[in-house]
Design a protein around this motif. Structure first.
Motif, PDB file in Angstrom:
ATOM      1  N   ASP A   5      24.406 -53.200  23.936  1.00 15.99           N
ATOM      2  CA  ASP A   5      23.247 -54.060  24.137  1.00 15.99           C
ATOM      3  C   ASP A   5      23.705 -55.520  24.058  1.00 15.99           C
ATOM      4  N   PRO A   6      24.247 -56.067  25.150  1.00 15.61           N
ATOM      5  CA  PRO A   6      24.847 -57.399  25.097  1.00 15.61           C
ATOM      6  C   PRO A   6      23.850 -58.552  25.087  1.00 15.61           C
ATOM      7  N   PHE A   7      22.551 -58.266  25.200  1.00 18.02           N
ATOM      8  CA  PHE A   7      21.564 -59.330  25.264  1.00 18.02           C
ATOM      9  C   PHE A   7      20.807 -59.438  23.950  1.00 18.02           C
ATOM     10  N   PRO A   8      20.579 -60.663  23.483  1.00 17.65           N
ATOM     11  CA  PRO A   8      19.815 -60.814  22.237  1.00 17.65           C
ATOM     12  C   PRO A   8      18.338 -60.492  22.464  1.00 17.65           C
ATOM     13  N   GLN A   9      17.675 -60.089  21.389  1.00 22.42           N
ATOM     14  CA  GLN A   9      16.227 -59.884  21.436  1.00 22.42           C
ATOM     15  C   GLN A   9      15.575 -61.232  21.712  1.00 22.42           C
ATOM     16  N   VAL A  10      14.718 -61.281  22.695  1.00 18.64           N
ATOM     17  CA  VAL A  10      13.971 -62.505  22.976  1.00 18.64           C
ATOM     18  C   VAL A  10      12.599 -62.368  22.329  1.00 18.64           C
ATOM     19  N   TYR A  11      12.201 -63.393  21.642  1.00 23.52           N
ATOM     20  CA  TYR A  11      10.911 -63.428  20.971  1.00 23.52           C
ATOM     21  C   TYR A  11      10.023 -64.445  21.677  1.00 23.52           C
ATOM     22  N   LEU A  12       8.779 -64.531  21.233  1.00 22.79           N
ATOM     23  CA  LEU A  12       7.799 -65.421  21.847  1.00 22.79           C
ATOM     24  C   LEU A  12       7.221 -66.369  20.805  1.00 22.79           C
ATOM     25  N   HIS A  13       6.932 -67.593  21.251  1.00 19.04           N
ATOM     26  CA  HIS A  13       6.315 -68.596  20.388  1.00 19.04           C
ATOM     27  C   HIS A  13       5.186 -69.252  21.173  1.00 19.04           C
ATOM     28  N   GLY A  14       3.961 -69.106  20.675  1.00 23.72           N
ATOM     29  CA  GLY A  14       2.799 -69.712  21.315  1.00 23.72           C
ATOM     30  C   GLY A  14       2.477 -71.051  20.687  1.00 23.72           C
ATOM     31  N   THR A  15       2.187 -72.044  21.518  1.00 20.30           N
ATOM     32  CA  THR A  15       1.932 -73.400  21.044  1.00 20.30           C
ATOM     33  C   THR A  15       1.245 -74.199  22.147  1.00 20.30           C
ATOM     34  N   ARG A  16       0.971 -75.454  21.876  1.00 16.50           N
ATOM     35  CA  ARG A  16       0.496 -76.383  22.907  1.00 16.50           C
ATOM     36  C   ARG A  16       1.535 -77.472  23.158  1.00 16.50           C
ATOM     37  N   ALA A  17       2.651 -77.386  22.463  1.00 19.92           N
ATOM     38  CA  ALA A  17       3.721 -78.377  22.649  1.00 19.92           C
ATOM     39  C   ALA A  17       4.396 -78.161  24.000  1.00 19.92           C
ATOM     40  N   GLU A  18       4.768 -79.255  24.632  1.00 15.76           N
ATOM     41  CA  GLU A  18       5.483 -79.168  25.906  1.00 15.76           C
ATOM     42  C   GLU A  18       6.980 -79.201  25.618  1.00 15.76           C
ATOM     43  N   ALA A  37       3.293 -79.733   7.112  1.00 10.09           N
ATOM     44  CA  ALA A  37       4.528 -79.242   7.708  1.00 10.09           C
ATOM     45  C   ALA A  37       4.942 -77.985   6.943  1.00 10.09           C
ATOM     46  N   LEU A  38       5.408 -76.992   7.668  1.00 10.95           N
ATOM     47  CA  LEU A  38       5.820 -75.740   7.050  1.00 10.95           C
ATOM     48  C   LEU A  38       7.337 -75.647   6.982  1.00 10.95           C
ATOM     49  N   SER A  39       7.828 -74.850   6.061  1.00 11.28           N
ATOM     50  CA  SER A  39       9.271 -74.713   5.893  1.00 11.28           C
ATOM     51  C   SER A  39       9.831 -73.514   6.659  1.00 11.28           C
ATOM     52  N   TRP A  40       8.994 -72.889   7.487  1.00  7.36           N
ATOM     53  CA  TRP A  40       9.411 -71.781   8.343  1.00  7.36           C
ATOM     54  C   TRP A  40       8.917 -72.038   9.760  1.00  7.36           C
ATOM     55  N   VAL A  41       9.598 -71.455  10.748  1.00 10.50           N
ATOM     56  CA  VAL A  41       9.086 -71.395  12.109  1.00 10.50           C
ATOM     57  C   VAL A  41       8.648 -69.956  12.335  1.00 10.50           C
ATOM     58  N   TYR A  42       7.527 -69.795  13.030  1.00  9.32           N
ATOM     59  CA  TYR A  42       6.910 -68.479  13.211  1.00  9.32           C
ATOM     60  C   TYR A  42       6.960 -68.068  14.677  1.00  9.32           C
ATOM     61  N   PHE A  43       7.131 -66.767  14.897  1.00  3.51           N
ATOM     62  CA  PHE A  43       7.260 -66.245  16.258  1.00  3.51           C
ATOM     63  C   PHE A  43       6.984 -64.749  16.245  1.00  3.51           C
ATOM     64  N   SER A  44       6.936 -64.154  17.411  1.00  2.00           N
ATOM     65  CA  SER A  44       6.580 -62.741  17.512  1.00  2.00           C
ATOM     66  C   SER A  44       7.341 -62.086  18.661  1.00  2.00           C
ATOM     67  N   ALA A  45       7.449 -60.777  18.587  1.00  6.18           N
ATOM     68  CA  ALA A  45       7.981 -59.995  19.708  1.00  6.18           C
ATOM     69  C   ALA A  45       6.829 -59.391  20.499  1.00  6.18           C
ATOM     70  N   ALA A  46       5.596 -59.742  20.154  1.00  6.37           N
ATOM     71  CA  ALA A  46       4.410 -59.182  20.812  1.00  6.37           C
ATOM     72  C   ALA A  46       3.648 -60.277  21.561  1.00  6.37           C
ATOM     73  N   MET A  47       3.351 -60.014  22.798  1.00 12.84           N
ATOM     74  CA  MET A  47       2.622 -60.979  23.630  1.00 12.84           C
ATOM     75  C   MET A  47       1.265 -61.328  23.030  1.00 12.84           C
ATOM     76  N   HIS A  48       0.568 -60.334  22.496  1.00 15.98           N
ATOM     77  CA  HIS A  48      -0.760 -60.546  21.927  1.00 15.98           C
ATOM     78  C   HIS A  48      -0.713 -61.624  20.833  1.00 15.98           C
ATOM     79  N   ALA A  49       0.257 -61.514  19.936  1.00 16.53           N
ATOM     80  CA  ALA A  49       0.384 -62.494  18.850  1.00 16.53           C
ATOM     81  C   ALA A  49       0.745 -63.876  19.392  1.00 16.53           C
TER      82      ALA A  49
END
Length: 136
Positions: A5-18, A37-49
């Motif tokens: 599996d030579p490709f990394p898992q791609v995750y999703l991040h929803g925002t309004r930032a360009e 300001a938060l000390s973590w960045v948040y993301f998901s592997a699910a489109m719904h989230a």
């Protein structure tokens, strides 16, 4: 990554930032959902989230979803994992290391204004009850 599996898992991040490919999403920016300001960045592997992330993000910009790759260790997001949903069915994660933007999803259907309003009403009720805590 492995040879099988030579490709990394791609995750999703929803925002309004360009953003653009090559940009980093880092900690210490104001949260999409909170005044601090938060000390973590948040993301998901699910489109719904990711769609909810973009729909509920603060700001006037367009709703956007980016494909991202974590640059360091990740963990389940405790704000939804086991707190709201046993296990991690939303496939929601967080990291203290930046997320590398690898592209923007341009063909997806946002939630209807009615769905977004229902979610915002629910979040306002949680805030009224003092249950809108972000575990950071």
């Amino acid at each position: 990554m492995s040879e099988a599996d030579p490709f990394p898992q791609v995750y999703l991040h929803g925002t309004r930032a360009e953003l653009k490919a090559g940009d980093l999403i880092t900690v210490d920016y104001t949260s999409n959902f909170d005044d601090r300001a938060l000390s973590w960045v948040y993301f998901s592997a699910a489109m719904h989230a990711a769609k909810w992330g973009s729909a509920l993000a603060r700001g006037e910009g367009a709703e956007r979803i980016y494909a991202v790759v974590p640059t360091g260790p990740i963990e389940d997001d405790p704000n939804v994992t086991d707190k709201k949903f046993p296990g991690n069915p939303t496939r929601s994660y967080r990291s203290r290391d930046p997320l590398l933007v690898v592209g923007e999803l341009t063909s997806w259907e946002p939630f209807s204004p009615e769905e977004v309003q229902r979610m915002k009403d629910g979040l306002a009720e949680l805030k009224r009850q003092g249950k809108d805590v972000i575990i950071d």
